[in-house]
Enzyme design. Structure first.
Site, PDB file in Angstrom:
ATOM      1  N   CYS A  59      -4.038  -5.263   3.886  1.00  0.00           N
ATOM      2  CA  CYS A  59      -3.690  -5.457   2.469  1.00  0.00           C
ATOM      3  C   CYS A  59      -2.232  -5.079   2.232  1.00  0.00           C
ATOM      4  O   CYS A  59      -1.727  -4.128   2.822  1.00  0.00           O
ATOM      5  CB  CYS A  59      -4.604  -4.586   1.610  1.00  0.00           C
ATOM      6  SG  CYS A  59      -4.286  -4.716  -0.153  1.00  0.00           S
ATOM      7  N   HIS A  72      -5.886  -1.305  -5.979  1.00  0.00           N
ATOM      8  CA  HIS A  72      -6.296  -1.955  -4.728  1.00  0.00           C
ATOM      9  C   HIS A  72      -7.461  -2.921  -4.948  1.00  0.00           C
ATOM     10  O   HIS A  72      -7.437  -4.061  -4.477  1.00  0.00           O
ATOM     11  CB  HIS A  72      -6.674  -0.935  -3.656  1.00  0.00           C
ATOM     12  CG  HIS A  72      -7.294  -1.593  -2.472  1.00  0.00           C
ATOM     13  ND1 HIS A  72      -6.548  -2.240  -1.513  1.00  0.00           N
ATOM     14  CD2 HIS A  72      -8.589  -1.795  -2.145  1.00  0.00           C
ATOM     15  CE1 HIS A  72      -7.372  -2.790  -0.635  1.00  0.00           C
ATOM     16  NE2 HIS A  72      -8.612  -2.537  -0.987  1.00  0.00           N
ATOM     17  N   CYS A 120      -1.055  -4.541  -1.033  1.00  0.00           N
ATOM     18  CA  CYS A 120      -0.943  -4.090  -2.424  1.00  0.00           C
ATOM     19  C   CYS A 120      -0.093  -2.816  -2.489  1.00  0.00           C
ATOM     20  O   CYS A 120       0.195  -2.197  -1.465  1.00  0.00           O
ATOM     21  CB  CYS A 120      -2.331  -3.839  -3.032  1.00  0.00           C
ATOM     22  SG  CYS A 120      -3.095  -2.279  -2.557  1.00  0.00           S
TER      23      CYS A 120
END
Lengths: 373, 373
Positions: free
Chosen positions: B305, B336, B307
């Site tokens: 990820c 998240h 983010c």
């Protein structure tokens, strides 16, 4: 090369105020400076980017809390507190002493340190100067504070004197055991509100030649005027070329009065704590935005403020968030209060630079005490 | 010119999935879309900039909650919900019906509406289609939902049928009384898990020619397979050129299965609610970051990820924040989870555009169900 260096750039003509620059391993700080408090490795409600965005140059973290949770070893394994919490600017850690004396239970004090029970789970721990230095070295702050004994207010002369003696002995031990070259240790001056004992503590602690000095044991319940007179008296007993840090002080008036008495650094939970209770500081005094009076007030918290909160949100919306227990409400008031105090410090620095501090002060108080909110 | 217009840009070859574009007064939305929930005029823990930053195109706000607190009049005086909460993109408001039936006490249902007691202070209120439209017009959302009756699961055939009939009658009233030209009203299809009643509701509601249709009363406790079969069956009874909104659904598998059955819009508190309980969705399945197993885990929540949370913070730090009741922990997990779901929707849209949805789905599930976290 010492871990931190301090330069007094200018002295105000009419007061004891100093404009300075404090260089640390993680950056340079313009003083006088206010340090927001990030007790548990976070300035409550805020990201590090937001903390920097409101103007913070350095934050304070609490050794006692981080020692208990998550533990110094986890933070050391994470590469230190800066890495752990994603804050790249300077950090000052306190010694743990003040919290042990104010938060923990069932303490026993000996010359080696303090046995105490955790306020979290009642478990028993021991911390003295050796342990405090070890924990702060694990945390990897730019500035560590020597382990001190902060006596309560009021206290007897005997208690205050014993605290001064212990603080001096512990300060020596801190210097002996401290190893990290990328971390400075500041001494702490105790002595309650007894000028003679303050002077003695200042003499003994400054004799150890720390790179900076904390003034502890004030703002613990004594009248403000007493604190101011102690600060005034202390000025003559502190070296001119070292930063002076008044611990635990953070209301606008105390910041201004502290600066005028030669203080370079401050920290306090006040702006962030009252924010979470729904009270904000504005140009025109304090405002309890939780109050029903603001339910339909679509003005910003402070019409003269240009912080993120005041640029985008109304008192009515923030009141709604607080009444509805919404976290964004706590965030918006916290951002505003920190911005307000940090901007005040910025304006104080400008005023010192312009030899204008007394005029600035008169103007600030005229509005702040007007109640025209 | 209608307040909203919808265009189906593409249909997936192998499934019922549709790629679409929904134009609203506050901007254009690419569908299928997931709408984060901002119940009390805030997506919990987040600023509007953060909500947009994780990829939200539209948010949902709850009429029931805002009617009770701060009250529709205050939001109208603030210039509407967009102004009040500083969110410039589209907003959909629900009708209040679902919350009245699930949160409020002591309700009496009549053909005119529902008498209920506030879950906040026990005060008595009345809301029916007329009142719901008036409140939603005060809020000024881009899309208002018709006032409906959502029966519980399980319910008798008689109860479900009565709900369908009332929902149809109320839908007519909503259209009659609604005035704002910059706000669309979507009808809601009820009918529980009884295909025949679902079809009847679809026939009656679509006969009123709303610009969009909610599918209500699903994801209320029935097995997922039952929900999927109802959705499959409903496809033939809904106009091709209108958006279809499956209300209250938001787990990754339900989003994928819904899209494959022609759903264009979704909302759910799931990603934000589980985030605040310390559970995050990752490429490799769910992770309960509060667990002791992560105390020394310095990896990001989801190694795949990008983010804000995963770029800057470790599982160990986030676990520490959650254990220490620090608000930043709730913020980081919320950011998240929303980013994860909104990125999933983005990838679903790409897969439809590339005629690749089934391959995408297989790949997604292979990782998500692997448990290799």
């Amino acid at each position: 090369m010492p871990a931190v260096t301090f330069t007094v750039l200018k002295r105000d003509r009419a007061t004891g105020a100093r404009l300075g620059r404090l260089k640390t391993p993680h950056g340079t700080i313009e003083t006088p400076v206010f340090m927001p408090v990030g007790t548990q490795a976070t300035v409550k409600t805020m990201t590090p980017e937001e903390v920097a965005g409101v103007g913070a140059q350095i934050i304070l973290a609490n050794t006692y809390h981080l020692y208990l949770r998550p533990g110094a070893d986890i933070i050391r394994e994470a590469g230190g507190l800066h890495n752990f919490m994603h804050w790249e600017k300077p950090i000052l850690t306190d010694s743990g002493g003040f919290q042990i004396f104010s938060l923990a239970d069932l303490r026993e004090i000996s010359d080696a340190g303090v046995t105490f029970r955790s306020h979290l789970d009642g478990s028993t721990h021991f911390m003295g100067p050796v342990e405090s230095m070890a924990v702060q070295e694990s945390l990897g702050s730019d500035i560590a504070m020597a382990f001190d004994e902060c006596v309560a207010y009021p206290a007897s002369r005997e208690e205050v004197e014993a605290g001064v003696e212990r603080t001096s002995r512990w300060a020596e031990i801190c210097l002996e055991v401290h190893r990290r070259e990328d971390q400075a240790v500041f001494g702490i001056i105790q002595g309650g509100v007894i000028p003679e004992l303050r002077r003695r503590s200042a003499r003994e602690i400054t004799a150890l030649d720390f790179p900076g000095y904390g003034i502890g044991g004030l703002s613990v319940g004594e009248p403000k005027e007493l604190m101011y007179s102690i600060l005034e008296d202390l000025q003559g007993y502190l070296p001119e070329n070292k930063p002076r840090y008044l611990m635990g002080v953070g209301s606008p008036d105390c910041l201004i009065e502290g600066v005028k008495r030669g203080v370079d650094m401050f920290d306090c939970v006040l702006p962030t704590r009252i924010a979470r209770n729904g009270t904000v500081m504005t140009t025109y005094g304090k405002l309890v935005v939780r109050n029903a009076a603001y339910a339909r007030d679509f003005r910003p918290l402070d019409p003269e403020c240009d912080c993120y909160t005041c640029r985008h949100y109304s008192r009515a919306y923030i009141r709604h968030l607080l009444k509805a227990d919404e976290i964004l409400g706590l965030r918006l008031t916290t951002i505003h209060n920190l911005y307000f105090l940090l901007k005040l410090m910025h304006r104080i620095r400008q005023a010192i630079a312009n030899n204008d501090l007394e005029a600035f002060e008169a103007d600030f108080y005229a509005k702040y005490n007007s109640g025209k909110i």
